[in-house]
Write a protein that holds these residues in place. Sequence first.
Motif, PDB file in Angstrom:
ATOM      1  N   ASP A 168       0.842  -1.205   0.000  1.00 56.96           N
ATOM      2  CA  ASP A 168       0.000   0.000   0.000  1.00 56.96           C
ATOM      3  C   ASP A 168       0.873   1.249   0.000  1.00 56.96           C
ATOM      4  O   ASP A 168       0.629   2.199  -0.755  1.00 56.96           O
ATOM      5  CB  ASP A 168      -0.920   0.010   1.227  1.00 56.96           C
ATOM      6  CG  ASP A 168      -2.059  -0.990   1.117  1.00 56.96           C
ATOM      7  OD1 ASP A 168      -2.345  -1.441  -0.009  1.00 56.96           O
ATOM      8  OD2 ASP A 168      -2.654  -1.329   2.159  1.00 56.96           O
ATOM      9  N   GLY A 322      -2.540   6.371   1.562  1.00 57.64           N
ATOM     10  CA  GLY A 322      -1.627   5.283   1.889  1.00 57.64           C
ATOM     11  C   GLY A 322      -1.425   5.155   3.391  1.00 57.64           C
ATOM     12  O   GLY A 322      -1.420   4.047   3.939  1.00 57.64           O
ATOM     13  N   ALA A 330      -7.082  -0.899   3.114  1.00 53.13           N
ATOM     14  CA  ALA A 330      -7.232  -0.348   1.764  1.00 53.13           C
ATOM     15  C   ALA A 330      -8.686  -0.380   1.284  1.00 53.13           C
ATOM     16  O   ALA A 330      -9.163   0.548   0.639  1.00 53.13           O
ATOM     17  CB  ALA A 330      -6.325  -1.113   0.787  1.00 53.13           C
ATOM     18  N   LEU A 376      -4.383   2.560  -4.058  1.00 50.23           N
ATOM     19  CA  LEU A 376      -4.795   1.473  -3.182  1.00 50.23           C
ATOM     20  C   LEU A 376      -5.461   0.342  -3.956  1.00 50.23           C
ATOM     21  O   LEU A 376      -5.354  -0.829  -3.568  1.00 50.23           O
ATOM     22  CB  LEU A 376      -5.733   1.995  -2.097  1.00 50.23           C
ATOM     23  CG  LEU A 376      -5.089   2.959  -1.098  1.00 50.23           C
ATOM     24  CD1 LEU A 376      -6.111   3.406  -0.052  1.00 50.23           C
ATOM     25  CD2 LEU A 376      -3.883   2.316  -0.413  1.00 50.23           C
ATOM     26  N   SER A 379      -2.488  -1.794  -5.226  1.00 46.55           N
ATOM     27  CA  SER A 379      -1.831  -2.594  -4.195  1.00 46.55           C
ATOM     28  C   SER A 379      -2.756  -3.677  -3.656  1.00 46.55           C
ATOM     29  O   SER A 379      -2.321  -4.802  -3.371  1.00 46.55           O
ATOM     30  CB  SER A 379      -1.343  -1.697  -3.054  1.00 46.55           C
ATOM     31  OG  SER A 379      -2.414  -0.989  -2.463  1.00 46.55           O
TER      32      SER A 379
END
Length: 460
Positions: A168, A322, A330, A376, A379
């Motif tokens: 993230d 983040g 997330a 996000l 990730s």
Amino acid sequence: MTEAAAPEIPLASRRQFQRSWFWYDWANSAYVTTVATVLMAPYLTAIAKEAACPGLAENAQCDATLSVLGIPIAPGSLAPYTTTVATIVSAIVLIFTGAIVDRTSQPTRLLGGFAWLGSAAACGMFFVQGTNWQLGVALIILATVSLGSSLVVYDALLVRISTPDERDGVSSRGWAMGYLGGGILLAINLVVVSMYETFGMSKGMSVRVSLLSAGLWWAIFTLIPYLGLRKVKGTQVTPVDAKAGVVGGSLRQLQATFRELRLYPQTLLFLVAYLFFNDGIQTVIASASLYGDQELGFGESQLIVTVLLVQFVAVGGALLFGRMAAVHGAKKMILSGLGLWMAVVVVAFFMPAQQFGLWLVLAVGIGIVLGGTQALARSLFSQLIPRGREGEFFSLYQAMERGTSWSGALIFGLVYQFAGSYRLSIVALILFFGVGGYLLFRCNIREGIRQAGNDVPAVV
């Protein structure tokens, strides 16, 4: 066919690789901001209007149409339709690209090749002038496909250079670097487009020089990740048929991937959710300059100021999201961002023309959620991919990524084609955020990570 866990890269090496990795966001974002977001849509629309209605005054209504393969196209719909076609072509090409990425031991060579092909197309946009809208359409399609292909490689490398708990933060810092780099070049182009007479250029020439600068920026800064990541190897997974070659083996790998998607229902659900909410995000990004130009009456310099503001606010927004994801997860942060996106669309619908101050307030809101939701999403998806299959799965992801929205752009263009209103086009996009958010809410992220055979991070 998933890959056994590879030995963890030492922390010092990971940090070095991550610093090099960030620079590709910096490199390609110049194209995304200067070309895809700000200048090319209004410029291509002006070229198309000149072809359909020669001698038409600037911002005047053109009732004539262009003929594309015998189909009548309104000049004002050419740019969103081009985005639609470019994304459909990308969706086909990128799927094959992903399978090839997972079968190469030198992924950075593919990254550089795709990036430099795309930057060459961007540089070629300098030659789009007069009534030559066909060249503009062809170069946009080539640049879009090349950008998407390079990002398949780039995103797949995220898994190679970071641990699950780092992703993230690493993804968010990459997006922040991209917004910063794109914003710096956009600031330079703001000066060029706003003061073109000072530099002895026509208005059209200033736009063309700005398009060229984005292509050169993309090409030059790609050298940093190309050289810095050259020691990062590709997947170690055993392919479906090692004797089938790159093309034949990739086709068989794709067949296996689509068969096995049913084994990862949460990953598939996330992809469908992403298809919807990212189409909304990308269409807002791609159409914002067209909306501001044609519906609200803002000039190129005002639009560049707007996107420049979004760029720099998005740097902080990406880093903020983040950090908050490390505490709240997330998924929760993306859902919060989608709620804010829906509010942005509603405000844009009611925005009165020529109210530049209110337009900038809206831009601040976009900047806060833009980088965070995209970083996000990248990730989070990386956690749902079986190890060793990053290229294949990110190729599906990239078919729906930034600058390559097809269904949203199609709806935007169709609504304008039949209703003649960009306001109705923009408010129609709220459907994409609503459906995407609902599907993401239904997605069990922890179960999806376990299904993919990956370690579950402390916070998701």
